[in-house]
Design an enzyme around this catalytic site. Structure first.
Site, PDB file in Angstrom:
ATOM      1  CE  LYS A 103      -3.379  -2.497   2.799  1.00  0.00           C
ATOM      2  NZ  LYS A 103      -4.213  -2.518   3.983  1.00  0.00           N
ATOM      3  CG  ASP A 153      -8.848  -5.205   7.552  1.00  0.00           C
ATOM      4  OD1 ASP A 153      -8.514  -6.396   7.400  1.00  0.00           O
ATOM      5  OD2 ASP A 153      -8.903  -4.398   6.608  1.00  0.00           O
TER       6      ASP A 153
END
Length: 493
Positions: free
Chosen positions: A194, A229
């Site tokens: 990312k 997550d």
């Protein structure tokens, strides 16, 4: 959940800005004209997800799950052990913190838990942007910055937040980068993704990195749970509903996790827990078996930074749906003169069309499809007539329908695998799938297609027991709840 490129995330779903300066065009060069209708018909045929295709995908998902549980590397699905054996029960009491690091922002949160009677007494959170230079700096610099902001946040503690005397603050750490987890409170970073290129962290325990930084800041706090997550979303949803068994994130990227029985994990050796179950992180974005793919998918995959990988993610997640549609429209413009004799240069730019733009166009119910025209002009520099706009909406719907229905088949695959091992404990009672992510939340057609596929696969009667429920921002509070459930201190129930 891994994400393979860095175009804009699926964030705001607002309609585009007003018209701006005239776009630049290039002339279309056609070796042989192909009617737009032919391109659309072929696209619909290749993207079709009738019941036999959905069943094939669900069966393949269940089979790949078993293979991945049998041995590491047994299938495309990593089936990562989360080491989460103790799930929140509602009995948890006290003050707990969470840190959610998964991109260019991180979130810090605190929650005061009051047990079965009071549940969540109060929560507070802050979001912090990470300076760009720290994304390319050293491990110590990044974690010192995070710890310093966490310390500042902790100093503002007051009101209904209080820690019993003699206790150290405990924090749940949501870390959404590739990690080889070794226990509930430790994990080795495999690599940064990312857009991060932080030196000195790969191969190290990220919990130790954070604990050391908190110590350098004089912050009396320890990490008691490291989660991704998706696992955090499951824990956050299950705190309120004991029937939650699966969590799925459908946003920029995608992933799924579920509660698995220990005796159904052949590769699990030497890990004992009283509960007899744990959460498995499937990393289902890597799934690839039996998917209906087109030349547009293959070309997009070949041009990506990870060709041949994350095929399911590239077919169903928010990062890629807009890009697939752009490639289809460019083909229609070049070979079928969809937008006339000239082609706007912007339409040739990868990822210029985002999934929020598709959703905005599909919400347009006006007679002249004005919002569709506005998006096309504003975002891609395309001038369009009503017929072209109708075709654009059909292309959006075709790609969203395939994505939503395949995601639904993936969910059924997970439930199917669980049912086979538990003999009636999944489909024979109420079972909840907790959903989070901007794609699921803000794209109504996609959401409907997903639910339709689940109903078709399970049948009307059985599907009544499967509840697909939105669990907004569950991962943050989920990490705090897992810190509570795995606290080193006894809860005074």
């Amino acid at each position: 959940m891994s994400v393979a490129a860095t175009p804009p995330a699926i964030g705001s779903f607002s309609l585009p800005r007003s018209l701006r300066r005239r776009p630049r065009f290039r002339m279309a060069v056609r070796s042989s004209a192909v009617p737009v209708d032919s391109i659309l018909t072929k696209l619909k045929h290749e993207c079709a997800t009738p019941l036999p295709v959905l069943r094939r995908v669900a069966d393949a998902m269940a089979a790949d799950m078993r293979a991945g549980l049998a041995v590491d590397g047994g299938s495309d699905l990593k089936m990562i052990l989360s080491y989460v054996d103790s799930l929140p029960t509602g009995n948890e009491k006290g003050l707990f913190y969470a840190l959610d690091l998964g991109g260019t922002n991180f979130r810090v949160l605190r929650v005061q838990l009051g047990g079965k009677e009071e549940r969540v007494i109060d929560t507070e959170f802050e979001q912090v942007s990470i300076p760009q230079d720290l994304m390319f700096g050293t491990s110590e610099e990044l974690f010192d910055f995070i710890a310093s902001r966490l310390a500042t946040f902790a100093q503002k503690e007051g009101g209904k937040f209080h820690l019993p005397p003699g206790r150290k603050k405990e924090i749940g750490f949501t870390f959404s980068f590739p990690v080889r987890q070794t226990s509930i409170d430790s994990g080795i970073l495999i690599k940064w993704t990312k857009g991060f290129a932080v030196s000195g962290t790969a191969g190290r325990d990220v919990v130790a990195c954070l604990n050391d930084a908190m110590e350098r800041q004089g912050l009396d706090m320890r990490v008691s749970a490291l989660v991704n997550d998706t696992v955090g979303t499951l824990a956050g949803a299950r705190y309120w509903d004991d029937d939650v068994m699966v969590a799925v994130i459908l946003g920029t990227g995608t992933n799924a996790c579920y509660i698995e029985r220990k005796d159904s994990i052949p590769k699990l050796q030497g890990h004992v827990s009283a509960s007899g179950r744990t959460i498995i992180n499937t990393e289902w974005g890597a799934f690839s078996n039996g998917l209906p793919l087109t030349v547009f998918d293959r070309e997009m995959d070949a041009a990506s930074i990870n060709p041949g990988e994350q095929i399911f993610e590239k077919t169903i997640s928010g990062m890629y749906l807009g890009e697939i549609v752009r490639r289809v429209l460019l083909k229609m413009a070049e070979d079928g003169a969809l937008f006339g004799s000239s082609i706007p240069e912007k339409l040739s730019m990868p990822f210029v069309l985002r999934t929020p733009d598709l959703s905005a166009m599909q919400q347009d119910n006006s007679d002249d499809l004005q919002a569709v025209g506005s998006v096309l002009y504003d975002i891609a520099g395309v001038e369009s007539n009503l017929n072209a706009r109708k075709i654009v909406v059909e292309v959006c719907d075709t790609i969203a329908k395939r994505g939503g229905r395949l995601a639904g088949a993936g969910i059924v695959g997970i439930l199917q695998k669980m049912e086979e091992d538990s003999k009636g404990l999944i489909f024979g009672k109420r079972t909840v799938v907790a959903m989070d992510g901007g794609l699921y939340e803000r794209y109504p057609q996609y959401r409907r297609y997903l639910k339709d596929a689940v109903t078709e696969l399970l049948g009307l009667e059985m599907s009544k027991n499967v509840v697909i429920e939105h669990s907004k921002d569950g991962s943050g509070i989920g990490a705090a709840l897992l810190a509570a459930a795995n606290s080193k201190y006894e809860h005074s129930f």
